[in-house]
Design a protein around this motif. Structure first.
Motif, short mmCIF file in Angstrom:
data_model
loop_
_atom_site.label_atom_id
_atom_site.label_comp_id
_atom_site.label_asym_id
_atom_site.label_seq_id
_atom_site.Cartn_x
_atom_site.Cartn_y
_atom_site.Cartn_z
N ILE A 89 -29.79 -10.91 -4.85
CA ILE A 89 -28.53 -11.41 -4.32
C ILE A 89 -27.46 -10.36 -4.59
CG2 ILE A 89 -29.13 -13.85 -4.56
CD1 ILE A 89 -27.50 -13.89 -7.15
N ALA A 90 -26.39 -10.42 -3.79
CA ALA A 90 -25.30 -9.46 -3.97
C ALA A 90 -23.99 -10.08 -3.51
CB ALA A 90 -25.58 -8.18 -3.18
N LEU A 91 -22.91 -9.64 -4.12
CA LEU A 91 -21.56 -10.05 -3.74
C LEU A 91 -20.77 -8.80 -3.36
CD1 LEU A 91 -19.32 -12.24 -3.52
CD2 LEU A 91 -18.75 -11.70 -5.91
N GLU A 92 -20.13 -8.85 -2.21
CA GLU A 92 -19.37 -7.71 -1.71
C GLU A 92 -17.97 -8.17 -1.30
OE1 GLU A 92 -20.24 -4.16 1.50
OE2 GLU A 92 -20.89 -6.19 1.98
N ILE A 93 -16.95 -7.46 -1.75
CA ILE A 93 -15.56 -7.77 -1.39
C ILE A 93 -14.95 -6.53 -0.75
CG2 ILE A 93 -13.31 -8.50 -2.23
CD1 ILE A 93 -14.70 -9.87 -4.55
N ILE A 94 -14.43 -6.67 0.46
CA ILE A 94 -13.91 -5.54 1.23
C ILE A 94 -12.46 -5.79 1.59
CG2 ILE A 94 -14.12 -4.18 3.34
CD1 ILE A 94 -17.08 -4.88 3.39
N ASP A 95 -11.58 -4.85 1.25
CA ASP A 95 -10.20 -4.83 1.74
C ASP A 95 -10.20 -4.03 3.04
OD1 ASP A 95 -9.27 -6.05 -0.64
OD2 ASP A 95 -9.26 -4.11 -1.63
N ASN A 96 -9.89 -4.68 4.15
CA ASN A 96 -9.96 -4.02 5.45
C ASN A 96 -8.67 -3.28 5.79
OD1 ASN A 96 -12.62 -4.90 6.81
ND2 ASN A 96 -11.80 -6.81 5.99
N ASP A 97 -8.77 -1.98 5.91
CA ASP A 97 -7.70 -1.08 6.37
C ASP A 97 -6.33 -1.43 5.79
OD1 ASP A 97 -6.38 0.95 7.60
OD2 ASP A 97 -7.01 0.43 9.63
N ASN A 98 -6.21 -1.29 4.48
CA ASN A 98 -4.91 -1.53 3.84
C ASN A 98 -3.86 -0.52 4.27
OD1 ASN A 98 -5.70 -3.78 2.46
ND2 ASN A 98 -5.92 -2.79 0.47
N ASP A 99 -4.29 0.66 4.73
CA ASP A 99 -3.31 1.65 5.23
C ASP A 99 -2.52 1.08 6.40
OD1 ASP A 99 -4.13 3.44 3.33
OD2 ASP A 99 -5.31 4.68 4.69
N PHE A 100 -3.23 0.45 7.34
CA PHE A 100 -2.54 -0.18 8.47
C PHE A 100 -1.68 -1.34 8.00
CE2 PHE A 100 -2.37 -3.72 11.47
CZ PHE A 100 -1.73 -3.12 12.54
N TYR A 101 -2.21 -2.14 7.09
CA TYR A 101 -1.48 -3.31 6.60
C TYR A 101 -0.12 -2.91 6.01
CZ TYR A 101 -0.26 -7.17 3.49
OH TYR A 101 0.40 -8.17 2.84
N HIS A 102 -0.11 -1.86 5.21
CA HIS A 102 1.14 -1.44 4.58
C HIS A 102 2.13 -0.91 5.62
CE1 HIS A 102 -1.39 -0.82 0.71
NE2 HIS A 102 -0.88 -2.02 0.76
N GLU A 103 1.63 -0.20 6.64
CA GLU A 103 2.51 0.30 7.68
C GLU A 103 3.10 -0.84 8.50
OE1 GLU A 103 3.54 3.32 8.56
OE2 GLU A 103 2.49 4.39 6.94
N ALA A 104 2.27 -1.84 8.81
CA ALA A 104 2.70 -2.90 9.72
C ALA A 104 3.60 -3.94 9.07
CB ALA A 104 1.47 -3.59 10.31
N PHE A 105 3.40 -4.23 7.77
CA PHE A 105 4.08 -5.37 7.15
C PHE A 105 4.94 -5.00 5.94
CE2 PHE A 105 0.13 -6.95 9.11
CZ PHE A 105 0.69 -7.79 10.06
N ALA A 106 5.12 -3.70 5.69
CA ALA A 106 5.93 -3.29 4.54
C ALA A 106 7.38 -3.76 4.68
CB ALA A 106 5.87 -1.79 4.35
N THR A 107 7.96 -3.60 5.88
CA THR A 107 9.37 -3.96 6.07
C THR A 107 9.57 -5.47 5.96
OG1 THR A 107 9.01 -3.99 8.47
CG2 THR A 107 9.84 -1.95 7.50
N ALA A 108 8.53 -6.26 6.26
CA ALA A 108 8.65 -7.71 6.16
C ALA A 108 8.40 -8.21 4.74
CB ALA A 108 7.65 -8.38 7.11
N ASN A 109 7.96 -7.33 3.86
CA ASN A 109 7.64 -7.71 2.48
C ASN A 109 6.67 -8.89 2.44
OD1 ASN A 109 9.28 -5.73 1.25
ND2 ASN A 109 11.09 -7.02 1.54
N ASP A 110 5.73 -8.91 3.39
CA ASP A 110 4.78 -10.02 3.48
C ASP A 110 3.47 -9.63 2.81
OD1 ASP A 110 3.28 -12.20 4.11
OD2 ASP A 110 3.85 -12.26 6.22
#
Length: 393
Positions: A304-325
């Motif tokens: 068995i295995a557990l995998e946790i993936i953060d998907n494209d945080n670079d885009f997330y920071h660009e898109a939602f940084a100004t909204a502080n969301d």
């Protein structure tokens, strides 16, 4: 890709080779895997379709007085996917959002020249240790003044072995036209402990000089660290594995934006073949944690295995940084059940994956209360079964 089914015949995992002692020279369409990582190889993996290439590589270690050496050098051709994204006619403030992938001559079907190498060294004075260097470059193949892009001002069919630092560029456009990456890896095996550790550290950019490399080493970096260890039980053995990959930009981006891994400001296709990333399957701007435990019994392996993936945080920071969301991270939680066994001439391998995707594609309704509410959370189930037959014809 696309909206309809399609059929395609390729050369697959094929090669034609001339082997002499420890060296092999050949033509190949095989997938390549560079570096010691098991789950996410940053520089070259089998995630994308294999590309046609010329290869010069060792088939077994070359022994010297100071230790053993292994290497591979490839030169090949990378293709575009052939598909456009949806809604290419969308506009914002009178400007079209879609930027077509074109070279400087206006050709939208330009292939890319790719060259890379991996070199591994195992010191004679330190047992079971391997250190290595990986580098690749790729650029569009446009003919300018009768020369390919990689030949202008730098007359060589071996760009991966030149201009490691920008100070050596012979004309100002060379760096802008070249998508490149380089880095190091390490692997150490502890036989008595039945364990191994490995590490990769790479830069998706070319530094100005050695001083720039040391001062701003976090700029454009990506890294993987992992380990495996076998624990002996009364009846069975158990294999524990852990791997952590980080491809998200570091805080260095606040002063010097490096862009996301595998993407490039001039080579719009980036480090891809047929539209798929040649490196880590998690993709640019992403991070991954993977932990597994497997029971080993003769020819059988179940785990068995557990995998946790953060998907494209670079885009997330660009898109939602100004909204502080900070509620919109797109995170995948994957639970794996694996089974592998062999029966006479047959080998069966299977992997069942349950995927829980939180805020799929960063979707979250801003007008819903309470403030901490669920976003577009999706469930998926994947099953892969592979049967292999070994026999004499």
């Amino acid at each position: 890709f696309g909206e309809t089914a399609y059929k395609k015949t390729t050369f697959g995992q094929s090669s034609i080779r001339l082997n002499f002692k420890n060296i092999s020279l050949g033509l190949s369409s095989e997938n390549l895997w560079w570096g010691p990582s098991i789950r996410n190889s940053i520089m070259m993996s089998n995630h994308a379709q294999g590309f046609n290439h010329i290869t010069l590589n060792t088939t077994k270690p070359i022994k010297t007085l100071i230790g053993n050496f292994e290497f591979q050098i490839v030169s090949g051709r990378l293709e575009s996917s052939g598909y456009n994204p949806p809604n290419i006619d969308y506009e914002y403030a009178g400007t079209k959002l879609y930027v077509p992938k074109i070279n400087q001559l206006g050709d939208t079907k330009d292939w890319r020249y790719m060259q890379g190498f991996v070199i591994s060294y195992s010191p004679k004075f330190i047992k079971n240790l391997s250190v290595g260097l990986i580098r690749w470059v790729n650029m569009y193949s446009a003919l300018v003044d009768g020369k390919y892009t990689w030949m202008r001002g730098n007359p060589s069919y071996f760009p991966a072995f030149r201009n490691l630092f920008r100070k050596n560029d012979k004309f100002i456009d060379y760096e802008a036209q070249t998508n490149q990456a380089a880095g190091i890896f390490l692997k150490s095996i502890w036989k008595d402990a039945m364990a191994e550790i490995y590490f990769e550290f790479h830069h998706n950019d070319s530094k100005q000089n050695l001083r720039d490399l040391f001062l701003d080493s976090d700029h454009s970096r990506a890294s993987t660290i992992g380990l495996q260890k076998i624990y002996k039980g009364k009846k069975d053995n158990f294999l524990f594995g852990w791997e952590w990959t980080q491809m998200e930009q570091s805080a260095s981006r606040l002063l010097r934006n490096a862009g996301s891994w595998y993407q490039h400001g001039y080579v719009y296709d980036g480090y891809t073949n047929r539209g798929e990333v040649l490196g880590s399957s998690i993709g640019p701007g992403s991070n991954s944690h993977f932990i597994s435990i497997e029971r080993l019994r003769k020819n059988e392996k179940i785990g068995i295995a557990l995998e946790i993936i953060d998907n494209d945080n670079d885009f997330y920071h660009e898109a939602f940084a100004t909204a502080n969301d900070f509620r919109r991270y797109w995170k995948d939680i994957n639970f794996h059940i694996k089974y592998h066994n062999s029966f006479k001439n047959y080998v069966i391998s299977s992997n069942l994956v349950y995927n829980r995707s939180l805020n799929y594609q960063w979707e979250l309704d801003d007008n819903v209360q309470p403030y901490y509410h669920n976003g577009n959370d999706l469930d998926n189930l994947h099953l892969n079964i592979k049967i292999t037959f070994f026999g004499n014809w």
